[in-house]
Scaffold this active site. Structure first.
Site, PDB file in Angstrom:
ATOM      1  N   PHE A 207       0.822  -1.186  -0.008  1.00 22.36           N
ATOM      2  CA  PHE A 207      -0.142   0.069  -0.002  1.00 22.36           C
ATOM      3  C   PHE A 207       1.072   1.350   0.019  1.00 22.36           C
ATOM      4  O   PHE A 207       1.797   1.374   0.850  1.00 22.36           O
ATOM      5  CB  PHE A 207      -0.926   0.082   1.213  1.00 22.36           C
ATOM      6  CG  PHE A 207      -2.069   1.224   1.167  1.00 22.36           C
ATOM      7  CD1 PHE A 207      -3.209   1.154   0.272  1.00 22.36           C
ATOM      8  CD2 PHE A 207      -1.693   2.449   2.074  1.00 22.36           C
ATOM      9  CE1 PHE A 207      -3.796   2.131   0.425  1.00 22.36           C
ATOM     10  CE2 PHE A 207      -2.304   3.430   2.060  1.00 22.36           C
ATOM     11  CZ  PHE A 207      -3.695   3.044   0.935  1.00 22.36           C
TER      12      PHE A 207
ATOM     13  N   ASP B  59       9.146   2.758   1.377  1.00 24.35           N
ATOM     14  CA  ASP B  59       8.316   3.600   2.044  1.00 24.35           C
ATOM     15  C   ASP B  59       8.111   3.208   3.477  1.00 24.35           C
ATOM     16  O   ASP B  59       7.680   2.171   3.881  1.00 24.35           O
ATOM     17  CB  ASP B  59       6.990   3.141   1.225  1.00 24.35           C
ATOM     18  CG  ASP B  59       5.478   3.846   1.651  1.00 24.35           C
ATOM     19  OD1 ASP B  59       5.715   4.009   2.727  1.00 24.35           O
ATOM     20  OD2 ASP B  59       4.533   3.588   1.009  1.00 24.35           O
TER      21      ASP B  59
ATOM     22  N   LYS C 238       2.554  10.020   8.344  1.00 25.88           N
ATOM     23  CA  LYS C 238       2.106   9.283   9.554  1.00 25.88           C
ATOM     24  C   LYS C 238       2.825   9.866  10.812  1.00 25.88           C
ATOM     25  O   LYS C 238       2.266  11.076  11.255  1.00 25.88           O
ATOM     26  CB  LYS C 238       2.276   7.862   9.438  1.00 25.88           C
ATOM     27  CG  LYS C 238       1.190   7.405   8.441  1.00 25.88           C
ATOM     28  CD  LYS C 238       0.584   6.006   8.613  1.00 25.88           C
ATOM     29  CE  LYS C 238      -0.111   5.512   7.596  1.00 25.88           C
ATOM     30  NZ  LYS C 238      -1.778   5.551   8.081  1.00 25.88           N
TER      31      LYS C 238
HETATM   32  C1  LIG Z   1       3.034   2.674   3.772  1.00 25.98           C
HETATM   33  C2  LIG Z   1       2.086   3.762   3.591  1.00 25.98           C
HETATM   34  N1  LIG Z   1       2.239   4.455   2.387  1.00 25.98           N
HETATM   35  C3  LIG Z   1       1.596   5.268   2.162  1.00 25.98           C
HETATM   36  C4  LIG Z   1       0.363   5.720   2.765  1.00 25.98           C
HETATM   37  C5  LIG Z   1      -0.559   6.690   2.442  1.00 25.98           C
HETATM   38  O1  LIG Z   1      -0.383   7.786   3.278  1.00 25.98           O
HETATM   39  P1  LIG Z   1      -1.597   8.905   3.333  1.00 25.98           P
HETATM   40  O2  LIG Z   1      -2.802   8.213   3.882  1.00 25.98           O
HETATM   41  O3  LIG Z   1      -1.129   9.894   4.350  1.00 25.98           O
HETATM   42  O4  LIG Z   1      -1.696   9.582   2.090  1.00 25.98           O
HETATM   43  C6  LIG Z   1      -0.155   4.704   3.821  1.00 25.98           C
HETATM   44  C7  LIG Z   1      -1.160   4.778   4.638  1.00 25.98           C
HETATM   45  O5  LIG Z   1      -1.823   4.082   5.199  1.00 25.98           O
HETATM   46  C8  LIG Z   1       0.930   3.603   4.193  1.00 25.98           C
HETATM   47  O6  LIG Z   1       0.483   3.028   5.352  1.00 25.98           O
END
Ligand SMILES: Cc1ncc(COP(=O)(O)O)c(C=O)c1O
Length: 408
Positions: free
Chosen positions: A146, A231, A260
Protein backbone atom coordinates in the site's frame (compact mmCIF):
# COMPACT_ATOMS: atom_id res chain seq x y z
CA UNK A 1 -22.31 -4.87 20.43
CA UNK A 2 -22.82 -1.23 21.22
CA UNK A 3 -24.60 0.54 18.42
CA UNK A 4 -25.31 4.25 18.65
CA UNK A 5 -28.88 4.50 19.89
CA UNK A 6 -31.21 7.31 18.97
CA UNK A 7 -30.52 9.43 22.03
CA UNK A 8 -26.70 9.49 21.99
CA UNK A 9 -24.60 12.35 20.67
CA UNK A 10 -22.74 9.69 18.62
CA UNK A 11 -25.94 8.63 16.86
CA UNK A 12 -26.82 12.18 15.96
CA UNK A 13 -23.29 12.93 14.67
CA UNK A 14 -23.17 9.67 12.73
CA UNK A 15 -26.43 10.51 10.97
CA UNK A 16 -25.17 14.01 10.12
CA UNK A 17 -21.86 12.52 8.92
CA UNK A 18 -23.64 10.07 6.64
CA UNK A 19 -25.73 12.78 5.03
CA UNK A 20 -22.90 15.19 4.15
CA UNK A 21 -19.65 13.20 3.84
CA UNK A 22 -18.86 10.90 0.93
CA UNK A 23 -19.21 7.31 2.11
CA UNK A 24 -15.53 6.43 1.59
CA UNK A 25 -15.02 5.41 5.23
CA UNK A 26 -18.41 5.07 6.42
CA UNK A 27 -19.74 5.16 8.87
CA UNK A 28 -16.90 5.20 11.45
CA UNK A 29 -17.81 3.32 14.64
CA UNK A 30 -16.74 5.93 17.21
CA UNK A 31 -17.04 9.73 17.28
CA UNK A 32 -14.03 11.01 19.20
CA UNK A 33 -14.16 14.17 21.26
CA UNK A 34 -10.76 14.46 22.98
CA UNK A 35 -7.70 12.59 24.15
CA UNK A 36 -4.87 12.63 26.63
CA UNK A 37 -1.82 10.42 26.31
CA UNK A 38 -2.99 7.04 25.03
CA UNK A 39 -6.56 7.57 26.25
CA UNK A 40 -9.42 9.04 24.23
CA UNK A 41 -13.05 9.85 25.01
CA UNK A 42 -15.96 9.74 22.62
CA UNK A 43 -18.63 12.40 22.32
CA UNK A 44 -20.80 10.54 24.85
CA UNK A 45 -18.00 10.45 27.42
CA UNK A 46 -17.00 6.78 27.03
CA UNK A 47 -13.28 6.21 27.65
CA UNK A 48 -11.05 4.06 25.45
CA UNK A 49 -7.42 3.03 25.45
CA UNK A 50 -6.25 4.09 21.99
CA UNK A 51 -4.29 1.18 20.55
CA UNK A 52 -4.34 2.40 16.96
CA UNK A 53 -3.24 6.06 17.26
CA UNK A 54 -5.10 7.28 14.19
CA UNK A 55 -3.42 4.53 12.12
CA UNK A 56 0.09 4.83 13.53
CA UNK A 57 0.01 8.62 13.49
CA UNK A 58 -0.37 10.04 17.02
CA UNK A 59 3.14 9.03 18.01
CA UNK A 60 3.16 11.09 21.23
CA UNK A 61 -0.46 10.25 21.99
CA UNK A 62 -3.03 12.98 22.41
CA UNK A 63 -2.52 16.51 23.70
CA UNK A 64 1.15 15.92 24.46
CA UNK A 65 2.47 19.13 26.06
CA UNK A 66 5.45 19.26 23.67
CA UNK A 67 3.17 19.32 20.61
CA UNK A 68 0.67 21.69 22.24
CA UNK A 69 3.47 24.08 23.10
CA UNK A 70 5.32 23.88 19.76
CA UNK A 71 2.17 24.23 17.65
CA UNK A 72 0.68 27.02 19.79
CA UNK A 73 3.92 28.97 19.67
CA UNK A 74 4.22 28.51 15.92
CA UNK A 75 0.58 29.44 15.24
CA UNK A 76 1.12 32.63 17.20
CA UNK A 77 4.31 33.39 15.23
CA UNK A 78 3.95 32.31 11.58
CA UNK A 79 1.35 29.85 10.32
CA UNK A 80 2.14 29.80 6.64
CA UNK A 81 4.87 31.00 4.34
CA UNK A 82 4.23 29.02 1.11
CA UNK A 83 7.33 27.92 -0.71
CA UNK A 84 7.90 31.38 -2.13
CA UNK A 85 9.65 32.04 1.19
CA UNK A 86 11.65 29.82 3.49
CA UNK A 87 11.23 29.46 7.22
CA UNK A 88 13.57 28.07 9.82
CA UNK A 89 11.45 25.13 11.03
CA UNK A 90 11.52 23.31 7.67
CA UNK A 91 15.28 23.73 7.36
CA UNK A 92 15.76 22.48 10.90
CA UNK A 93 13.45 19.52 10.29
CA UNK A 94 15.24 18.49 7.08
CA UNK A 95 18.59 18.68 8.90
CA UNK A 96 17.24 16.55 11.73
CA UNK A 97 15.79 13.86 9.46
CA UNK A 98 19.03 13.51 7.52
CA UNK A 99 21.00 13.33 10.77
CA UNK A 100 18.69 10.59 12.08
CA UNK A 101 19.18 8.63 8.88
CA UNK A 102 22.92 9.24 9.27
CA UNK A 103 23.33 10.25 5.62
CA UNK A 104 23.55 13.28 3.41
CA UNK A 105 20.77 14.11 1.00
CA UNK A 106 17.88 16.48 0.39
CA UNK A 107 14.29 16.51 1.60
CA UNK A 108 11.04 17.47 -0.13
CA UNK A 109 8.16 18.07 2.29
CA UNK A 110 4.56 17.12 1.53
CA UNK A 111 1.28 17.04 3.46
CA UNK A 112 0.64 13.31 3.40
CA UNK A 113 2.07 9.90 2.67
CA UNK A 114 0.55 9.53 -0.76
CA UNK A 115 2.09 12.86 -1.81
CA UNK A 116 5.49 11.74 -0.53
CA UNK A 117 5.23 8.71 -2.80
CA UNK A 118 4.06 10.86 -5.72
CA UNK A 119 7.22 12.92 -5.25
CA UNK A 120 9.33 9.75 -5.13
CA UNK A 121 7.68 8.47 -8.30
CA UNK A 122 8.41 11.67 -10.21
CA UNK A 123 11.95 11.64 -8.84
CA UNK A 124 12.72 8.11 -10.02
CA UNK A 125 11.25 8.81 -13.46
CA UNK A 126 13.39 11.90 -13.85
CA UNK A 127 16.44 10.01 -12.57
CA UNK A 128 15.86 7.22 -15.10
CA UNK A 129 15.53 9.60 -18.02
CA UNK A 130 18.26 12.11 -17.13
CA UNK A 131 20.90 10.00 -15.39
CA UNK A 132 20.35 6.49 -16.69
CA UNK A 133 19.80 7.32 -20.34
CA UNK A 134 16.06 6.53 -20.40
CA UNK A 135 14.54 3.29 -21.63
CA UNK A 136 13.53 2.21 -18.14
CA UNK A 137 9.91 1.52 -18.75
CA UNK A 138 8.58 -0.03 -15.55
CA UNK A 139 8.65 -0.09 -11.76
CA UNK A 140 8.56 -3.10 -9.47
CA UNK A 141 6.36 -3.11 -6.35
CA UNK A 142 4.90 -5.77 -4.09
CA UNK A 143 1.58 -7.57 -4.14
CA UNK A 144 -0.63 -6.42 -1.28
CA UNK A 145 1.57 -3.35 -0.75
CA UNK A 146 0.00 0.00 0.00
CA UNK A 147 1.45 3.34 -1.05
CA UNK A 148 -1.52 5.71 -1.12
CA UNK A 149 -4.65 6.74 -2.95
CA UNK A 150 -3.58 9.38 -5.49
CA UNK A 151 -3.08 8.16 -9.03
CA UNK A 152 0.69 7.60 -8.96
CA UNK A 153 0.81 6.07 -5.47
CA UNK A 154 -2.27 4.01 -6.32
CA UNK A 155 -0.56 2.67 -9.45
CA UNK A 156 2.16 1.32 -7.11
CA UNK A 157 -0.34 -0.17 -4.68
CA UNK A 158 -0.50 -3.94 -4.92
CA UNK A 159 -4.02 -4.33 -3.58
CA UNK A 160 -5.97 -5.09 -6.73
CA UNK A 161 -9.32 -4.31 -5.12
CA UNK A 162 -8.47 -0.65 -4.58
CA UNK A 163 -6.19 -0.17 -7.61
CA UNK A 164 -8.10 -1.78 -10.46
CA UNK A 165 -11.32 0.29 -10.34
CA UNK A 166 -9.29 3.40 -11.19
CA UNK A 167 -7.10 1.98 -13.97
CA UNK A 168 -5.58 2.75 -16.38
CA UNK A 169 -2.51 4.50 -14.97
CA UNK A 170 0.34 6.17 -16.77
CA UNK A 171 2.90 4.02 -14.95
CA UNK A 172 3.73 0.42 -15.76
CA UNK A 173 4.13 -1.50 -12.51
CA UNK A 174 5.13 -5.15 -12.19
CA UNK A 175 3.92 -6.67 -8.92
CA UNK A 176 5.89 -9.43 -7.20
CA UNK A 177 4.95 -11.54 -4.16
CA UNK A 178 6.20 -9.72 -1.05
CA UNK A 179 9.07 -11.48 0.69
CA UNK A 180 10.09 -13.65 -2.26
CA UNK A 181 13.68 -12.58 -3.02
CA UNK A 182 13.93 -14.79 -6.13
CA UNK A 183 10.79 -13.28 -7.65
CA UNK A 184 12.22 -9.83 -6.99
CA UNK A 185 15.55 -10.73 -8.59
CA UNK A 186 13.83 -12.02 -11.72
CA UNK A 187 11.56 -8.99 -12.06
CA UNK A 188 14.19 -6.27 -11.59
CA UNK A 189 16.07 -5.99 -14.88
CA UNK A 190 18.06 -3.24 -16.59
CA UNK A 191 14.76 -1.86 -17.89
CA UNK A 192 13.44 -1.31 -14.36
CA UNK A 193 13.43 2.31 -13.14
CA UNK A 194 12.79 1.63 -9.44
CA UNK A 195 11.70 -0.79 -6.75
CA UNK A 196 9.13 0.49 -4.22
CA UNK A 197 8.75 -1.57 -1.02
CA UNK A 198 7.55 -1.24 2.57
CA UNK A 199 9.98 -2.71 5.15
CA UNK A 200 6.88 -4.28 6.75
CA UNK A 201 3.59 -4.20 4.88
CA UNK A 202 1.25 -2.26 7.14
CA UNK A 203 -2.11 -2.31 5.41
CA UNK A 204 -1.58 -5.92 4.34
CA UNK A 205 -1.78 -6.77 8.05
CA UNK A 206 1.62 -5.86 9.55
CA UNK A 207 3.55 -8.41 7.50
CA UNK A 208 7.30 -8.07 8.11
CA UNK A 209 9.83 -8.68 5.32
CA UNK A 210 11.59 -12.01 5.85
CA UNK A 211 15.20 -11.74 6.95
CA UNK A 212 17.48 -10.96 3.99
CA UNK A 213 14.69 -9.64 1.76
CA UNK A 214 15.60 -5.94 1.96
CA UNK A 215 19.25 -6.82 1.44
CA UNK A 216 18.32 -8.76 -1.71
CA UNK A 217 16.34 -5.73 -2.92
CA UNK A 218 19.33 -3.48 -2.30
CA UNK A 219 21.63 -5.84 -4.17
CA UNK A 220 19.45 -6.26 -7.23
CA UNK A 221 18.99 -2.48 -7.44
CA UNK A 222 22.77 -2.03 -7.28
CA UNK A 223 23.27 -4.63 -9.99
CA UNK A 224 20.69 -3.20 -12.39
CA UNK A 225 20.78 0.53 -11.63
CA UNK A 226 17.15 0.61 -10.43
CA UNK A 227 16.41 3.12 -7.66
CA UNK A 228 15.57 1.52 -4.31
CA UNK A 229 12.67 3.37 -2.67
CA UNK A 230 11.57 2.42 0.83
CA UNK A 231 8.14 3.56 1.92
CA UNK A 232 8.58 4.14 5.68
CA UNK A 233 5.35 6.07 5.96
CA UNK A 234 3.87 3.64 8.49
CA UNK A 235 7.06 2.01 9.76
CA UNK A 236 9.18 5.13 10.34
CA UNK A 237 9.67 7.56 13.24
CA UNK A 238 10.21 5.04 16.00
CA UNK A 239 7.27 2.71 15.41
CA UNK A 240 9.51 -0.39 15.36
CA UNK A 241 11.99 0.81 17.99
CA UNK A 242 14.51 2.38 15.59
CA UNK A 243 14.05 5.73 13.88
CA UNK A 244 13.44 3.93 10.58
CA UNK A 245 12.58 0.26 10.19
CA UNK A 246 15.30 -0.36 7.60
CA UNK A 247 17.88 0.35 10.31
CA UNK A 248 17.05 -3.07 11.82
CA UNK A 249 18.05 -4.69 8.53
CA UNK A 250 21.24 -2.67 8.07
CA UNK A 251 20.18 -1.81 4.53
CA UNK A 252 19.93 1.70 3.11
CA UNK A 253 17.48 2.96 0.48
CA UNK A 254 18.21 5.55 -2.20
CA UNK A 255 14.94 7.30 -1.49
CA UNK A 256 12.76 7.09 1.63
CA UNK A 257 9.24 8.37 2.14
CA UNK A 258 7.77 9.36 5.51
CA UNK A 259 4.47 10.75 6.88
CA UNK A 260 2.05 9.48 9.56
CA UNK A 261 3.98 9.52 12.89
CA UNK A 262 6.29 12.32 11.74
CA UNK A 263 3.85 15.12 12.58
CA UNK A 264 2.34 13.43 15.63
CA UNK A 265 -1.12 14.19 14.17
CA UNK A 266 -0.33 17.32 12.17
CA UNK A 267 -0.24 16.65 8.41
CA UNK A 268 3.28 16.35 7.05
CA UNK A 269 5.15 13.92 4.81
CA UNK A 270 8.64 13.82 3.37
CA UNK A 271 10.42 12.37 0.37
CA UNK A 272 14.12 12.07 1.13
CA UNK A 273 16.65 11.53 -1.64
CA UNK A 274 19.99 10.36 -0.28
CA UNK A 275 23.29 11.22 -1.97
CA UNK A 276 22.85 11.85 -5.69
CA UNK A 277 19.10 11.21 -5.33
CA UNK A 278 18.83 14.48 -3.43
CA UNK A 279 19.66 16.53 -6.50
CA UNK A 280 17.46 14.92 -9.14
CA UNK A 281 14.74 17.57 -8.88
CA UNK A 282 15.69 20.98 -10.16
CA UNK A 283 13.87 24.29 -9.75
CA UNK A 284 10.27 23.98 -10.92
CA UNK A 285 10.20 20.17 -11.02
CA UNK A 286 7.85 19.75 -8.07
CA UNK A 287 5.98 21.80 -5.49
CA UNK A 288 3.35 22.02 -2.78
CA UNK A 289 1.67 25.13 -1.36
CA UNK A 290 1.36 23.69 2.15
CA UNK A 291 4.17 21.11 2.16
CA UNK A 292 6.52 21.61 5.09
CA UNK A 293 4.42 24.44 6.50
CA UNK A 294 5.72 26.02 9.73
CA UNK A 295 3.05 24.55 12.03
CA UNK A 296 3.41 20.96 10.84
CA UNK A 297 7.20 21.29 10.81
CA UNK A 298 7.14 22.62 14.40
CA UNK A 299 4.99 19.66 15.45
CA UNK A 300 7.38 17.24 13.74
CA UNK A 301 10.37 18.78 15.51
CA UNK A 302 8.51 18.39 18.82
CA UNK A 303 7.90 14.72 17.98
CA UNK A 304 11.58 14.09 17.22
CA UNK A 305 12.75 16.01 20.32
CA UNK A 306 10.36 14.12 22.57
CA UNK A 307 11.27 10.70 21.17
CA UNK A 308 14.88 11.57 22.01
CA UNK A 309 14.30 13.22 25.39
CA UNK A 310 11.91 10.56 26.67
CA UNK A 311 14.05 7.75 25.30
CA UNK A 312 11.03 6.43 23.45
CA UNK A 313 12.90 4.12 21.08
CA UNK A 314 13.96 1.94 24.02
CA UNK A 315 10.48 2.28 25.47
CA UNK A 316 8.94 1.07 22.17
CA UNK A 317 11.22 -1.97 22.16
CA UNK A 318 10.45 -2.85 25.80
CA UNK A 319 6.69 -2.26 25.72
CA UNK A 320 6.48 -3.78 22.22
CA UNK A 321 8.07 -6.96 23.56
CA UNK A 322 5.61 -6.96 26.44
CA UNK A 323 2.67 -6.52 24.04
CA UNK A 324 3.82 -9.20 21.60
CA UNK A 325 4.77 -11.63 24.37
CA UNK A 326 1.52 -11.01 26.26
CA UNK A 327 -0.66 -11.60 23.21
CA UNK A 328 1.35 -14.63 22.11
CA UNK A 329 0.78 -16.20 25.53
CA UNK A 330 -3.00 -15.96 25.19
CA UNK A 331 -4.47 -19.36 24.49
CA UNK A 332 -7.66 -19.05 22.52
CA UNK A 333 -9.06 -21.02 19.59
CA UNK A 334 -9.49 -17.84 17.52
CA UNK A 335 -5.89 -16.66 17.93
CA UNK A 336 -3.31 -18.16 15.57
CA UNK A 337 -0.32 -15.88 16.15
CA UNK A 338 1.23 -12.48 16.63
CA UNK A 339 3.57 -10.74 14.17
CA UNK A 340 5.25 -7.37 13.88
CA UNK A 341 7.91 -5.39 15.68
CA UNK A 342 8.00 -2.71 18.34
CA UNK A 343 4.65 -1.07 18.92
CA UNK A 344 3.28 -2.35 15.62
CA UNK A 345 1.77 -5.80 15.97
CA UNK A 346 -0.96 -7.88 14.38
CA UNK A 347 -2.88 -10.61 16.15
CA UNK A 348 -3.84 -13.16 13.51
CA UNK A 349 -7.11 -15.06 13.68
CA UNK A 350 -8.08 -18.49 12.43
CA UNK A 351 -11.07 -17.13 10.51
CA UNK A 352 -12.29 -13.80 9.14
CA UNK A 353 -13.76 -12.40 12.36
CA UNK A 354 -11.51 -9.36 12.84
CA UNK A 355 -14.47 -6.97 12.58
CA UNK A 356 -16.14 -8.78 15.49
CA UNK A 357 -12.92 -8.63 17.52
CA UNK A 358 -12.59 -4.90 16.82
CA UNK A 359 -16.20 -4.32 17.91
CA UNK A 360 -15.80 -6.44 21.06
CA UNK A 361 -12.60 -4.56 21.94
CA UNK A 362 -14.40 -1.27 21.43
CA UNK A 363 -17.19 -2.34 23.77
CA UNK A 364 -14.54 -3.29 26.33
CA UNK A 365 -12.90 0.15 26.00
CA UNK A 366 -10.03 -0.55 23.57
CA UNK A 367 -9.59 0.88 20.06
CA UNK A 368 -7.90 -1.58 17.72
CA UNK A 369 -8.19 -2.03 13.96
CA UNK A 370 -9.44 -4.92 11.85
CA UNK A 371 -6.72 -4.32 9.25
CA UNK A 372 -7.56 -7.56 7.42
CA UNK A 373 -10.57 -9.86 7.77
CA UNK A 374 -8.36 -12.18 9.85
CA UNK A 375 -5.90 -9.75 11.47
CA UNK A 376 -6.15 -7.14 14.20
CA UNK A 377 -3.64 -4.28 14.03
CA UNK A 378 -2.31 -2.78 17.24
CA UNK A 379 -0.27 0.41 16.79
CA UNK A 380 -0.63 2.49 19.94
CA UNK A 381 0.96 5.86 20.62
CA UNK A 382 4.67 5.36 21.33
CA UNK A 383 4.03 6.75 24.82
CA UNK A 384 1.60 3.97 25.80
CA UNK A 385 2.63 2.61 29.19
CA UNK A 386 3.40 -0.97 30.13
CA UNK A 387 0.48 -0.84 32.54
CA UNK A 388 -1.93 0.24 29.80
CA UNK A 389 -0.71 -2.56 27.54
CA UNK A 390 -1.20 -5.02 30.40
CA UNK A 391 -4.87 -4.03 30.75
CA UNK A 392 -5.41 -4.86 27.07
CA UNK A 393 -3.54 -8.15 27.21
CA UNK A 394 -5.59 -9.14 30.29
CA UNK A 395 -8.83 -8.23 28.54
CA UNK A 396 -7.95 -9.91 25.24
CA UNK A 397 -9.20 -13.47 25.98
CA UNK A 398 -12.64 -12.16 26.93
CA UNK A 399 -12.69 -9.91 23.84
CA UNK A 400 -11.99 -12.99 21.72
CA UNK A 401 -14.73 -14.93 23.56
CA UNK A 402 -17.23 -12.18 22.83
CA UNK A 403 -16.21 -12.04 19.16
CA UNK A 404 -16.57 -15.82 18.89
CA UNK A 405 -20.07 -15.76 20.40
CA UNK A 406 -21.20 -12.98 18.03
CA UNK A 407 -19.95 -15.01 15.11
CA UNK A 408 -21.93 -18.09 16.12
C1 LIG B 1 2.99 2.41 3.77
C2 LIG B 1 2.05 3.53 3.44
N1 LIG B 1 2.32 4.33 2.41
C3 LIG B 1 1.50 5.35 2.09
C4 LIG B 1 0.35 5.61 2.80
C5 LIG B 1 -0.54 6.75 2.42
O1 LIG B 1 -0.44 7.77 3.37
P1 LIG B 1 -1.54 8.92 3.47
O2 LIG B 1 -2.82 8.27 3.92
O3 LIG B 1 -0.98 9.91 4.45
O4 LIG B 1 -1.68 9.51 2.11
C6 LIG B 1 0.03 4.78 3.88
C7 LIG B 1 -1.21 4.99 4.63
O5 LIG B 1 -1.74 4.11 5.28
C8 LIG B 1 0.90 3.71 4.21
O6 LIG B 1 0.64 2.88 5.23
Amino acid sequence: MTKPTEDTVSADLTARFASVLMPTYGPPPVALARGEGAVVWDVDGKEYLDLIAGIAVSSLGHAHPAIVEAVSRQVATLVHSSNLFLHEREVELAERLLALAGRSGRVFFTNSGTEANEAALKLVRKYASTRRGGGRSFIVAAENGFHGRTMGALALTGKAGIREPFAPYGVEVVFVPYGDADALRSAVTDECAAVFLEPTQGEAGVVPAPSGYLRAAREVCDETGAVFVLDEIQSGIGRTGTWFAHQHAGVVPDVMTLAKGLGGGLPIGACIGFGEFGTVFAKGDHGSTFGGNPVSAAAALAVLDTIEKENLLDHVLAVGRQLAGGLAAVEHPLLTGVRGSGLWQAATLDRPVAAHVQAAAQDAGFLVNAVQPDAIRIAPPLVVTGEQVRTFVDAFPEILDTAEKVEQ
